[in-house]
Design a protein around this motif. Structure first.
Motif, PDB file in Angstrom:
ATOM      1  N   GLU A 243       3.649  13.216 -12.318  1.00 42.90           N
ATOM      2  CA  GLU A 243       4.432  14.425 -11.382  1.00 42.90           C
ATOM      3  C   GLU A 243       3.819  15.221 -10.711  1.00 42.90           C
ATOM      4  OE1 GLU A 243       7.959  14.150 -12.516  1.00 42.90           O
ATOM      5  OE2 GLU A 243       8.535  11.571 -12.233  1.00 42.90           O
ATOM      6  N   LEU A 258      -4.158   3.279  -6.864  1.00 38.79           N
ATOM      7  CA  LEU A 258      -2.965   3.845  -5.530  1.00 38.79           C
ATOM      8  C   LEU A 258      -1.653   2.567  -6.222  1.00 38.79           C
ATOM      9  CD1 LEU A 258      -2.571   5.666  -3.167  1.00 38.79           C
ATOM     10  CD2 LEU A 258      -2.438   3.218  -1.959  1.00 38.79           C
ATOM     11  N   GLN A 259      -1.682   1.992  -7.428  1.00 39.49           N
ATOM     12  CA  GLN A 259      -0.257   1.860  -7.821  1.00 39.49           C
ATOM     13  C   GLN A 259      -0.577   1.931  -8.921  1.00 39.49           C
ATOM     14  OE1 GLN A 259       1.804  -1.986  -7.317  1.00 39.49           O
ATOM     15  NE2 GLN A 259       2.531  -0.207  -8.194  1.00 39.49           N
ATOM     16  N   CYS A 262       0.910   5.492  -8.389  1.00 39.28           N
ATOM     17  CA  CYS A 262       2.233   5.648  -7.859  1.00 39.28           C
ATOM     18  C   CYS A 262       3.041   5.521  -9.502  1.00 39.28           C
ATOM     19  CB  CYS A 262       2.734   4.092  -7.142  1.00 39.28           C
ATOM     20  SG  CYS A 262       2.311   4.603  -5.118  1.00 39.28           S
ATOM     21  N   ASP A 263       2.770   4.274  -9.579  1.00 41.13           N
ATOM     22  CA  ASP A 263       3.625   4.614 -10.965  1.00 41.13           C
ATOM     23  C   ASP A 263       3.272   5.500 -11.477  1.00 41.13           C
ATOM     24  OD1 ASP A 263       3.750   1.394 -10.495  1.00 41.13           O
ATOM     25  OD2 ASP A 263       2.371   0.723 -11.796  1.00 41.13           O
ATOM     26  N   SER A 267       2.673  11.934  -6.518  1.00 42.78           N
ATOM     27  CA  SER A 267       3.178  12.117  -4.868  1.00 42.78           C
ATOM     28  C   SER A 267       1.672  12.135  -3.802  1.00 42.78           C
ATOM     29  CB  SER A 267       4.116  13.740  -4.455  1.00 42.78           C
ATOM     30  OG  SER A 267       2.551  14.986  -4.776  1.00 42.78           O
ATOM     31  N   PHE A 268       2.259  11.879  -2.808  1.00 47.27           N
ATOM     32  CA  PHE A 268       0.679  11.854  -1.586  1.00 47.27           C
ATOM     33  C   PHE A 268       1.027  12.468   0.031  1.00 47.27           C
ATOM     34  CE2 PHE A 268       0.316   8.355  -4.771  1.00 47.27           C
ATOM     35  CZ  PHE A 268      -0.999   8.573  -5.017  1.00 47.27           C
ATOM     36  N   LEU A 288       1.107   3.352   0.928  1.00 45.95           N
ATOM     37  CA  LEU A 288       1.952   3.583   0.016  1.00 45.95           C
ATOM     38  C   LEU A 288       3.726   3.124  -0.264  1.00 45.95           C
ATOM     39  CD1 LEU A 288       1.542   7.505   0.750  1.00 45.95           C
ATOM     40  CD2 LEU A 288       0.226   6.070  -1.523  1.00 45.95           C
ATOM     41  N   ARG A 289       3.645   2.699   1.645  1.00 51.60           N
ATOM     42  CA  ARG A 289       5.349   2.143   1.516  1.00 51.60           C
ATOM     43  C   ARG A 289       4.665   0.555   0.854  1.00 51.60           C
ATOM     44  NH1 ARG A 289       6.609   0.124   6.543  1.00 51.60           N
ATOM     45  NH2 ARG A 289       8.755   0.689   6.279  1.00 51.60           N
ATOM     46  N   LEU A 291       4.515  -0.113  -2.026  1.00 55.05           N
ATOM     47  CA  LEU A 291       4.235   0.170  -2.912  1.00 55.05           C
ATOM     48  C   LEU A 291       5.630   0.840  -3.388  1.00 55.05           C
ATOM     49  CD1 LEU A 291       0.885   1.838  -4.090  1.00 55.05           C
ATOM     50  CD2 LEU A 291       1.362  -1.195  -4.275  1.00 55.05           C
ATOM     51  N   LYS A 293       6.177   3.689  -1.941  1.00 55.62           N
ATOM     52  CA  LYS A 293       6.251   5.283  -1.768  1.00 55.62           C
ATOM     53  C   LYS A 293       6.266   5.628  -0.355  1.00 55.62           C
ATOM     54  CE  LYS A 293       5.285   8.406  -4.806  1.00 55.62           C
ATOM     55  NZ  LYS A 293       5.714   9.035  -6.229  1.00 55.62           N
ATOM     56  N   GLU A 353      10.276  14.368   1.501  1.00 55.96           N
ATOM     57  CA  GLU A 353       9.466  13.955   1.329  1.00 55.96           C
ATOM     58  C   GLU A 353       8.815  15.223   0.567  1.00 55.96           C
ATOM     59  OE1 GLU A 353       9.151  11.243  -0.735  1.00 55.96           O
ATOM     60  OE2 GLU A 353      10.111  10.555  -0.300  1.00 55.96           O
TER      61      GLU A 353
END
Length: 450
Positions: A243, A258-259, A262-263, A267-268, A288-289, A291, A293, A353
């Motif tokens: 994080e 990317l997966q 995100c897991d 953050s992006f 991102l969406r 996934l 995120k 965000e």
């Protein structure tokens, strides 16, 4: 104890209370202490907000504020031209006073546009005096700021190591943390190179430093070939991702990467307008969406474009809708039945965000009792705003700088009735112009037509 009662606004809380068509908000010192349809507080200073929409203060999650004195200069540059002309050229002649005036005016402009939290990603700071000059400007402006300490990127001189082989200067970052961390309106974090732009040894050093110091580590990803293609796998294997890591842009990452990221809770931050302008590639918003995120958004470069965050929300929204619409038409040979992304989601990108990226969602990013009183009043009765059928749509799709009436940071008004408070702009703008001319003259350049 100072109390301010803001009465009669349409309130978009971006929190559990939802949207309130006419509500009062009570601010006590630096916090929101009550939100209700009717509040009685005889001892509070009354502010009539009829004809206004109240939103949470906007969060600019990525900006190189040191470039304010070079506004518009890079508007026609690709990313490769930017690296050569800005980092290896203009950046090399900045003195501490240049960073100070650019950061000060840039931060004031953010306040003027409704941004209450600025992520200042400072990577033109060759001495401690440059860092102190930039931070003092942020504090002087009165904006809530996160100073991300980076490093310059000049071409190496004979006998020097190139910037991509030099570890982040931990001693200087620790000095800044000891001096400034914990200030009411300022936090210090790390802006590191990341594996796309440095050697593996440097990436390992920098990510270990981030974890040890407990700061957010932000880095650029994408734009040309990676210096360390295997770097992300090594960092993940070393347990250095989580994080605390923020990826800016995010291009050249595979779907599998990317997966995983995100897991891991990384953050992006997307700079959609600049990414499309300079050639980074399509913004990763849609990836991102898919996934589950969402990105935060940043202006990135005022040397290229304007600084207001609602424009960034509109551009990011329009670009993702365009990509989704195009993909749908390829498959179905028809126009999609409805939009894939709504305006409320876009407003979250520049409020919720951004706060989440900084680990500050418990304090900022929405309007809720107990949170910091960072808020914006937008004139909804202006010519370009009426009639107002949906306040969120109006904020995201209609609002311009002309409609930003008032801005509050930590319970203190920084802008009221369309004017910044407690600042005389003329001498600051003169100093900014002089700085810009001096920087250009240092490389034998002159502005077109001036």
């Amino acid at each position: 104890m100072n109390r301010t009662l803001i009465r009669g606004a349409t309130v978009i809380t971006m929190d559990t209370l939802g949207d309130l068509p006419c509500a009062d908000v009570l601010v006590t010192d630096d916090k929101i202490t009550q939100i209700a349809t009717k509040i009685n507080a005889d001892d509070a200073l009354l502010v009539d907000a009829g004809g206004c929409i109240m939103i949470p203060g906007l969060v600019n999650a990525h900006m190189h504020t040191w470039q304010t004195a070079l506004r518009g200069l890079a508007a026609n540059w690709t990313l490769l031209e930017y690296f050569k002309k800005m980092h290896a050229g203009l950046a090399t002649v900045f003195e501490p006073e240049d960073l100070h005036i650019a950061t000060l005016v840039g931060a004031l402009n953010q306040l003027n546009c409704g941004t209450t939290t600025l992520v200042d990603w400072c990577h033109n700071n060759k001495t401690p005096a440059h860092n102190d000059a930039a931070i003092s400007a942020l504090l002087e402006s009165g904006i809530r700021a996160a100073f991300f300490h980076g490093t310059p990127k000049p071409d190496p001189k004979p006998g020097e190591q190139p910037f991509w082989a030099v570890p982040h200067p931990r001693t200087e970052l620790e000095r800044l943390l000891n001096k400034y961390q914990g200030h009411e309106l300022l936090n210090v974090h790390a802006a590191v190179l990341g594996p796309h732009y440095c050697t593996l040894a440097v990436a390992l050093h920098d990510f270990q430093m981030i974890k040890a110091l407990g700061v957010v580590g932000s880095l650029h990803q994408g734009g040309g070939a990676a210096r360390t293609p295997e770097g992300w796998n090594q960092l993940e294997a070393a347990g250095l991702l989580g994080e605390q890591i923020n990826i800016v842009h995010g291009h050249a990452l595979s779907d599998a990467q990317l997966q995983r990221f995100c897991d891991l809770g990384m953050s992006f931050s997307v700079a959609a307008e600049n990414e499309m302008t300079q050639g980074h590639g399509y913004p990763i918003t849609g990836r991102l969406r898919r996934l589950g995120k969402a990105p935060s958004l940043g202006v990135d470069l005022e040397s290229v474009m304007g600084g207001d965050m609602l424009t960034q929300a509109r551009v990011a929204l329009g670009m993702q809708r365009s990509l989704d619409n195009f993909e749908y038409r390829l498959v179905h040979d028809s126009i999609p039945p409805t939009s894939t992304v709504n305006t409320r989601e876009a407003l979250r990108w520049v409020t919720v965000e951004g706060a989440r990226m900084l680990g500050q969602l418990h304090r900022i990013g929405t309007l809720a009792v107990g949170k910091q009183a960072d808020l914006v009043l937008i004139r909804s009765d202006d010519l370009n705003m009426q009639p107002m059928h949906d306040p969120v749509n109006t904020v995201v799709m209609q609002t311009t700088l002309a409609n930003i009436d008032s801005v509050m940071v930590a319970g203190r008004w920084k802008k009221r009735q369309g004017r910044l408070l407690d600042v005389i702009l003329a001498p600051k703008l003169a100093a900014l112009q002089a700085s810009g001319k001096k920087i250009m003259a240092g490389l034998g350049l002159v502005a077109n037509g001036f």
